[in-house]
Scaffold this motif. Structure first.
Motif, PDB file in Angstrom:
ATOM      1  N   THR A   1       0.850  -1.187   0.000  1.00 17.89           N
ATOM      2  CA  THR A   1       0.000   0.000   0.000  1.00 17.89           C
ATOM      3  C   THR A   1       0.885   1.236   0.000  1.00 17.89           C
ATOM      4  OG1 THR A   1      -1.638  -1.204   1.300  1.00 17.89           O
ATOM      5  CG2 THR A   1      -1.858   1.193   1.226  1.00 17.89           C
ATOM      6  N   GLU A   2       0.614   2.133  -0.925  1.00 13.90           N
ATOM      7  CA  GLU A   2       1.377   3.381  -1.010  1.00 13.90           C
ATOM      8  C   GLU A   2       0.419   4.542  -0.755  1.00 13.90           C
ATOM      9  OE1 GLU A   2       3.048   5.502  -4.798  1.00 13.90           O
ATOM     10  OE2 GLU A   2       4.381   3.857  -4.248  1.00 13.90           O
ATOM     11  N   SER A   3       0.696   5.317   0.289  1.00 10.52           N
ATOM     12  CA  SER A   3      -0.117   6.494   0.610  1.00 10.52           C
ATOM     13  C   SER A   3       0.572   7.718   0.029  1.00 10.52           C
ATOM     14  CB  SER A   3      -0.260   6.651   2.119  1.00 10.52           C
ATOM     15  OG  SER A   3      -0.880   5.505   2.663  1.00 10.52           O
ATOM     16  N   ARG A   4      -0.237   8.602  -0.590  1.00 10.87           N
ATOM     17  CA  ARG A   4       0.314   9.806  -1.203  1.00 10.87           C
ATOM     18  C   ARG A   4      -0.557  11.003  -0.859  1.00 10.87           C
ATOM     19  NH1 ARG A   4       0.839   8.827  -7.445  1.00 10.87           N
ATOM     20  NH2 ARG A   4      -1.389   9.116  -7.233  1.00 10.87           N
ATOM     21  N   GLU A   5       0.045  12.182  -0.941  1.00  9.23           N
ATOM     22  CA  GLU A   5      -0.720  13.413  -0.781  1.00  9.23           C
ATOM     23  C   GLU A   5      -0.371  14.337  -1.929  1.00  9.23           C
ATOM     24  OE1 GLU A   5       0.490  14.914   3.045  1.00  9.23           O
ATOM     25  OE2 GLU A   5       2.250  15.881   2.214  1.00  9.23           O
ATOM     26  N   SER A   6      -1.340  15.162  -2.318  1.00  8.04           N
ATOM     27  CA  SER A   6      -1.091  16.086  -3.419  1.00  8.04           C
ATOM     28  C   SER A   6      -0.119  17.174  -2.979  1.00  8.04           C
ATOM     29  CB  SER A   6      -2.401  16.701  -3.904  1.00  8.04           C
ATOM     30  OG  SER A   6      -2.968  17.480  -2.872  1.00  8.04           O
ATOM     31  N   VAL A   7       0.622  17.702  -3.951  1.00 12.58           N
ATOM     32  CA  VAL A   7       1.552  18.795  -3.690  1.00 12.58           C
ATOM     33  C   VAL A   7       0.925  20.063  -4.257  1.00 12.58           C
ATOM     34  CG1 VAL A   7       3.867  19.683  -4.112  1.00 12.58           C
ATOM     35  CG2 VAL A   7       3.517  17.220  -3.843  1.00 12.58           C
ATOM     36  N   ASP A   8       0.619  21.006  -3.392  1.00  8.08           N
ATOM     37  CA  ASP A   8       0.003  22.262  -3.836  1.00  8.08           C
ATOM     38  C   ASP A   8       1.054  23.207  -4.411  1.00  8.08           C
ATOM     39  OD1 ASP A   8      -2.551  21.527  -3.108  1.00  8.08           O
ATOM     40  OD2 ASP A   8      -2.406  22.389  -1.104  1.00  8.08           O
ATOM     41  N   GLY A   9       0.591  24.127  -5.241  1.00  4.43           N
ATOM     42  CA  GLY A   9       1.472  25.167  -5.742  1.00  4.43           C
ATOM     43  C   GLY A   9       2.208  24.800  -7.011  1.00  4.43           C
ATOM     44  N   LEU A  10       1.920  23.641  -7.587  1.00  5.93           N
ATOM     45  CA  LEU A  10       2.561  23.243  -8.834  1.00  5.93           C
ATOM     46  C   LEU A  10       1.655  23.604 -10.005  1.00  5.93           C
ATOM     47  CD1 LEU A  10       3.780  19.659  -7.828  1.00  5.93           C
ATOM     48  CD2 LEU A  10       5.115  21.760  -7.835  1.00  5.93           C
ATOM     49  N   SER A  11       2.230  23.732 -11.188  1.00  3.43           N
ATOM     50  CA  SER A  11       1.428  24.031 -12.370  1.00  3.43           C
ATOM     51  C   SER A  11       0.826  22.755 -12.960  1.00  3.43           C
ATOM     52  CB  SER A  11       2.281  24.744 -13.415  1.00  3.43           C
ATOM     53  OG  SER A  11       3.370  23.928 -13.770  1.00  3.43           O
ATOM     54  N   PHE A  12       1.094  21.628 -12.311  1.00  8.31           N
ATOM     55  CA  PHE A  12       0.540  20.338 -12.720  1.00  8.31           C
ATOM     56  C   PHE A  12       0.149  19.588 -11.458  1.00  8.31           C
ATOM     57  CE2 PHE A  12       5.089  20.099 -12.241  1.00  8.31           C
ATOM     58  CZ  PHE A  12       5.270  18.990 -11.440  1.00  8.31           C
ATOM     59  N   ILE A  13      -0.604  18.524 -11.620  1.00  4.47           N
ATOM     60  CA  ILE A  13      -1.001  17.731 -10.452  1.00  4.47           C
ATOM     61  C   ILE A  13       0.166  16.828 -10.068  1.00  4.47           C
ATOM     62  CG2 ILE A  13      -2.578  15.965  -9.585  1.00  4.47           C
ATOM     63  CD1 ILE A  13      -4.652  17.097 -11.561  1.00  4.47           C
TER      64      ILE A  13
END
Length: 92
Positions: free
Chosen positions: A36-48
């Motif tokens: 299982t790999e948990s991830r979180e989005s990175v804000d402030g980028l011009s891409f997801i």
């Protein structure tokens, strides 16, 4: 206010030979294991973009502890090394 989005990826990896993982005690039998790999989005980028926050593998528990299974946090690189060793063992 920034909003973090979390996601989880589930995958199954298979070892053809007994294996061990860096930082995890013991040798485990060949077979398929849930990762299982948990991830979180990175804000402030011009891409997801996502940042991995935690990777775990479900292993058989130790008989001494009377646990049927255990979930252990691992470094993704250590998992890759173990899979590479397994592939090389098959080529030998």
């Amino acid at each position: 206010m920034a909003h973090m989005t979390n996601s989880t990826i589930y995958k199954t990896i298979t070892f053809a030979h007994p294996f061990s993982l860096e930082g995890v005690e013991g040798t485990y039998p060949p077979g398929s294991y849930e990762v299982t790999e948990s991830r979180e989005s990175v804000d402030g980028l011009s891409f997801i973009g996502y940042r991995r926050t935690k990777t775990t593998i479900e292993l058989p528990g130790s008989l001494a502890a009377y646990v049927s299974r255990q979930v252990v946090e691992v470094e993704p690189a250590d998992l890759e090394v173990a899979l590479e060793r397994d592939a090389l063992a098959g080529a030998a």
